[in-house]
Write an enzyme that holds these catalytic residues in place. Structure first.
Site, short mmCIF file in Angstrom:
data_model
loop_
_atom_site.label_atom_id
_atom_site.label_comp_id
_atom_site.label_asym_id
_atom_site.label_seq_id
_atom_site.Cartn_x
_atom_site.Cartn_y
_atom_site.Cartn_z
N GLU A 1 -11.10 2.73 1.67
CA GLU A 1 -10.96 3.45 2.95
C GLU A 1 -11.44 4.90 2.85
OE1 GLU A 1 -6.79 2.82 3.58
OE2 GLU A 1 -6.21 4.67 2.61
N HIS B 1 0.84 -1.20 0.00
CA HIS B 1 0.00 0.00 0.00
C HIS B 1 0.88 1.25 0.00
CE1 HIS B 1 -4.23 -1.51 1.00
NE2 HIS B 1 -3.53 -2.51 0.53
#
Lengths: 704, 704
Positions: B510, B485
């Site tokens: 998210e 990520h």
């Protein structure tokens, strides 16, 4: 003796202005005064036997994103005083026992407006002052960037300084001796010195340890102790006011330190005396470092070594590289298929010769440089993967060398030249150390030639300072000793990590190979570079005229005997006999001194000393009744007076005296020497003439 | 088929000017022309079915310390052409077999004056062009710094672009859809997006993969393939001339790449078609990457997982940190003596609940974030030692969890958030991977939140690009799969390193937790971010209204059914069911699709596609006779036409259709859905209404 015999008293002045606080040294010769000035700025001054060492000097910081400088608007929360008198035993050193006797004052401050807190801790010894900043854990301040440290060292007047220019990437400049007022006129020229990496300070600044002899006769040495998680300090020079001030090494973003409350700065140190010898005998910097971090130190051993090294500098043709093919790629190039260049130094047979030589002459170890893949294309900064630290060249049989060295009772010293590709070194670090353990190595010489990767960093910056310690601590996990070259100059961390046997971090013997050192060089280094810790100076060059090897016309700046004396005057638990073995075989009688001389000591006696002129030191070998004396001079001949009162009384001793020949001179006749024997006792005062650029070396044994 | 069926012809023009060289795609739809202009600058142009894709576009570099730009004064040494037609099998993917069919031209150039050589290799496929620069090993040029790359992509006119601003530290901006001529007016506002680390380009520039629909109906995607040892490329935008040009990510010293002859740049890629579906089905980027680097790939497995993760975003109070005490110091703080904060997510019992849930519902693994020491003080950039990757919090019993998960047939996914303290991560890397192997982990999610240490570096620069690959390659040595990520966006390297299962590298689910994604977001990502490789988008949020948890008022931008469809439209071999298990337990019938859907495929069929509007994809599960269809739309409802001709003929199938309810809408009624069954065959054309912000998901099995 107990640690902290007494916590004498504590004042509380919350929010009030402070009357001047006074701290005296145990012998009362030094007096420190601390106060807050009208602006709420912390100010100290220091006096020695009534003379001013430091005029009122400000303290504090500039912190990023702060509403005001962190050097003003302070008020005092509390002042507490204490004292300590204890002795401790270094794992190795110039003395087997060191006394740490000091008075202490801790001043706790708070800044108006920010409510940020700052503590300043002073320790005053008989030989000088140490102070540091401590940032207590607090609500209002956590992480911050130190943009500048504002500590001043305001001298009372001009003086003779022994200095090198401030540079973030190198400390290998020749030392210049001049008045402080003359630095500005000289520095630009010194900065032209060709060195592998240079990052000069933009301001007029010099490096520490800075040695100054003031016009009124004080010897003052400014440096720092316990440089941990902080950049190395240089000193701005204001040559009008004789004010020096902290000049921290930045990173390339212009930040000095990334910091967190709970941490402390290194100690700022001022060693002071009216006798130059006290500078050399001071243990102030060691005393300000933390005790040894290791429980088991049995694996840490001072040592004397020879090596495949000087031949790379003589001009004789020997090379670190195995081939003449440039475009090697680590991990891809198959060296076994490349044509050797025919003059690779680190080949098995040649190394075995040095193992034989070491074994025969009682040396502990053989350094071998150029043993590993990558030397053909060691281009700093431009590439990350330069060397393998686990792949030997095809002609270096690491298993056979290990076997052979073990059979001969000799260790091989590993070499990790990183060419400053530091992250890549860290990537290989565990494998490299495991490789060492697997192949019988217990010490490593590291090197940091060239500008640094990570490319935000300088040699002397916070990140690299942390790196050097990281390597040393990781090495300790493998019971490996470290000799780091081109690292930030030492600050006494060898007390905490005694496997950090030595560093280079100054202009060593290698510069003799291009006429780089002047005859006074080694009369200055013990007052500057060595104040922080031992140096791997690599003395012992007998064949000082390099023209015998080929085109190199360099000549050493010393006589042969001075090379012997350096084993005593340049303290290090790691000493090299740096010359080619053939040269030692040509002068076996002089070589005997190098074979005999100790590398670890019970006691050290500074007999004579004047920075830039001469040094005479006597030392007693650790755990044996042998003494060694070394005396050196600069370009002038002189008579050394060796007062033998350091010897136990009422006994007779045989002294073997290695002296410059009558016609000796570093310039014209360096290899002229005499060796004589004399019976002496503790009342003897030897008068010995030292040639220009010469020395004197004496070994002493009790006559039973 | 053979590799390189033919090397068709080779021209030699040493020192002469070059007549235009033409290369055509195998289907003759694409025509590339290369020439040197009057200034000796390399120039290419590209046409597709008679339409101009790229006008004449210059190529070349600016190199440090060069006497002239390395983009002019060239003459041709040679031109050689060839072609290749071969198929290969990815370890995992959207298709079990991939055809690499292209024609190739290699142009060798030499620059007058410098005599420096440069090769340019073109590969023309039916679906686009790839070209790269190759620096042959040569006498006159070895190490150099690329100060700039001058590659142009000169569009013929304006077009609708799907873009995010160029930024060296993040790719998590929302995608803006606008004309190229409108970028300048919009970009400043987009750049205000609050993200953990930002380093905007000073020039008007956007990121790749850049998707453009030209005014004359061409779909053009510009990106790069095989980003190795080079910075990520952004694109300068000249909105007057519609000229785009390479904008390489610098380091903080302003250098783009530290380079050595023998190396090549990544491939610059231009995928082009008049049908948007061809962009999604293109394998051009994978074809331009090197084959798999591993011999044994048996340990690499696509997987579907749940985790202790979304609860950190819901506003429900669960925390990564174990305590509320900030001033922890890794290696010194004794966590067992600290008071827990009482709402630490990664505690043993809670993790066991998720292991039970995973096991019961057929998931392969459970991700656990917040398991390790350090989360209390995860301050990026300011401190280096943030986390331990080998020390679990006291309430996370790693041995017991390992035992329990193994008993339940489930893997736990490791989490290594570095907070961009990258060197510290590398220092711990081997220990961290060894810890994983010792405790039964076989995959890791890495994270790089915040600005980078080394402080010379950006997320997208050369050094970090090398770091990501270094982690993936090192992980492979331990048979560990990686999901990175906040890394530089992918460029097809998962072909070479198939343990690099997925990356985030874009705005994922998210951001739904603070209303950050718009309904068209996932209709764009497959045309932009996913062109480079799989994304760990973490779909499957059933409870889209976060106000149920507390103060967070965010609402998802999709219907529940669209969340299902994303498992098909957002290709990844790593798919999370990201919601809390309680929410799946509330909707077990809809959850069934997530349980059933495959994560690895034999074949993929792009049924409908228009960037920013809609995507409908059908895929056949790897090695099983099951098909899954996913269709999504933007904020507008629409009717998807699902032509089932992808099914084998003459058989009957049962389709389970998960459809938006009649009254469904992402805004007002996202949880309205219907589930129905239907018998279909290869002739069926299903017409399915998608709600605003809605989707359609279908699972299909043969009726035996």
């Amino acid at each position: 003796m107990n640690k902290y015999l007494s916590l004498l008293f504590a004042f509380f002045f919350i929010g009030s202005t402070l009357s001047a606080q006074v701290l005296t040294s145990p012998d009362n010769n030094l007096i420190l005064t601390f106060e807050l000035n009208d602006n709420g700025t912390p100010v100290y001054n220091l006096r020695y036997k009534g003379k001013t060492v430091m005029e009122k000097s400000k303290m504090g910081f500039v912190i990023n994103n702060a509403p005001r400088p962190f050097s003003e608007g302070f008020s005092v929360i509390s002042v507490s005083n204490g004292s300590s008198d204890q002795t401790w035993n270094p794992v190795w050193g110039e003395n087997k026992e060191i006394r740490d006797h000091h008075n202490e004052m801790l001043v706790s401050l708070i800044q108006k407006g920010t409510n940020w807190k700052l503590d300043i801790r002073f320790r005053l010894f008989d030989d000088g002052l140490g102070f540091r900043y401590e940032f207590p854990v607090q609500e209002q301040l956590r992480h911050f960037i130190i943009k500048d440290e504002k500590t001043e060292f305001n001298l009372a007047g001009d003086g003779k300084a022994f200095w090198i220019p401030a540079d973030y990437d190198t400390n290998e400049f020749p030392v210049t001796t001049s008045k402080l007022t003359e630095v500005a006129g000289l520095i630009d020229n010194v900065r032209k010195e060709p060195l592998a990496a240079k990052a000069p300070s933009s301001s007029l600044a010099v490096q520490t340890p800075l040695m100054i002899k003031t016009d009124n006769g004080l010897y003052i040495n400014i440096h720092e102790a316990a440089l941990v998680n902080y950049p190395a300090m240089h000193l701005n020079v204001d040559d009008k006011t004789f004010s020096l001030s902290a000049h921290l090494t930045p990173d390339k973003n212009g930040n000095k330190a990334y910091f967190q409350t709970g941490a402390t700065t290194p100690w700022r140190t001022i060693i002071v005396s009216d006798d130059a010898r006290d500078i050399l005998s001071s243990n102030l910097i060691l005393n300000l470092n933390e005790p040894c971090d290791f429980e088991d130190v049995s694996w840490i051993k001072p040592m004397k070594y020879v090596g495949v090294w000087w031949e790379y500098f003589t001009g004789g043709g020997s090379t670190w590289a195995y081939t003449s093919y440039w475009d090697v790629v680590i991990g891809k190039t198959d060296y076994s298929k490349l044509k050797p260049n025919g003059h690779h130094g680190a080949n098995t047979n040649h190394v075995k010769d040095y193992i034989d030589f070491a074994s025969k002459n009682g040396f502990d170890a053989v350094l071998v440089e150029g043993w590993n893949e990558g030397w053909e294309d060691n281009t700093a900064y431009m590439k990350e993967s330069i060397y393998s630290f686990t792949k030997p060249y095809p002609d270096f049989d690491v298993k056979e060398i290990h076997r052979y060295a073990a059979e001969k009772g000799v260790k091989v010293i590993m070499h990790h030249e990183t060419t400053s590709s530091v992250i890549n070194y860290e990537r290989q670090l565990h494998d490299a150390f495991r490789f060492m353990v697997d192949n019988g190595y217990n010490s490593v010489k590291t090197g940091y030639v060239g500008p640094i990767i990570p490319r935000s960093e300088y040699h002397d910056g916070q990140w690299m300072v942390n790196h050097y310690s990281y390597v040393v601590k990781t090495a300790a996990d493998y019971k490996i000793m470290v000799n780091s070259h081109e690292a930030a100059r030492p600050t006494g961390l060898c007390r905490t990590y005694p496997n950090w046997l030595a560093q280079e971090s100054a202009r060593g013997t290698e510069f003799e190979s291009f006429n780089g050192n002047s005859p006074d060089h080694t009369t200055i280094l013990p007052f500057t570079r060595l104040v922080g810790g031992p140096m791997d100076y690599t003395p012992g060059i007998f064949q000082g005229d390099l023209s015998v090897y080929g085109s190199n016309k360099a000549k050493l700046s010393t006589t042969l005997v001075k090379q012997l004396a350096l084993y005593v005057t340049m303290y290090s638990p790691l000493q090299m006999a740096a010359d080619l073995k053939e040269n030692y075989e040509r002068f076996p009688d002089a070589f005997q001194f190098i074979k005999d001389v100790a590398v670890d000591w019970d006691n050290t006696y500074i007999l004579e000393a004047e920075p830039g002129d001469y040094i005479t030191i006597a030392r007693k070998a650790r755990n044996r009744n042998e003494w060694f004396v070394g005396g050196i001079t600069d370009e002038n001949s002189r008579e050394a007076i060796i007062d033998c009162s350091f010897l136990p009384v009422n006994k007779k001793y045989e002294a073997i005296i290695y002296a410059d020949g009558k016609d000796a001179s570093w310039k014209t006749n360096p290899q002229s020497y005499t060796i004589s024997k004399k019976v002496i006792d503790s009342k003897t005062k030897l008068k010995q003439r030292l040639a220009p650029g010469g020395g004197i070396a004496i070994s002493i044994k009790e006559i039973k």
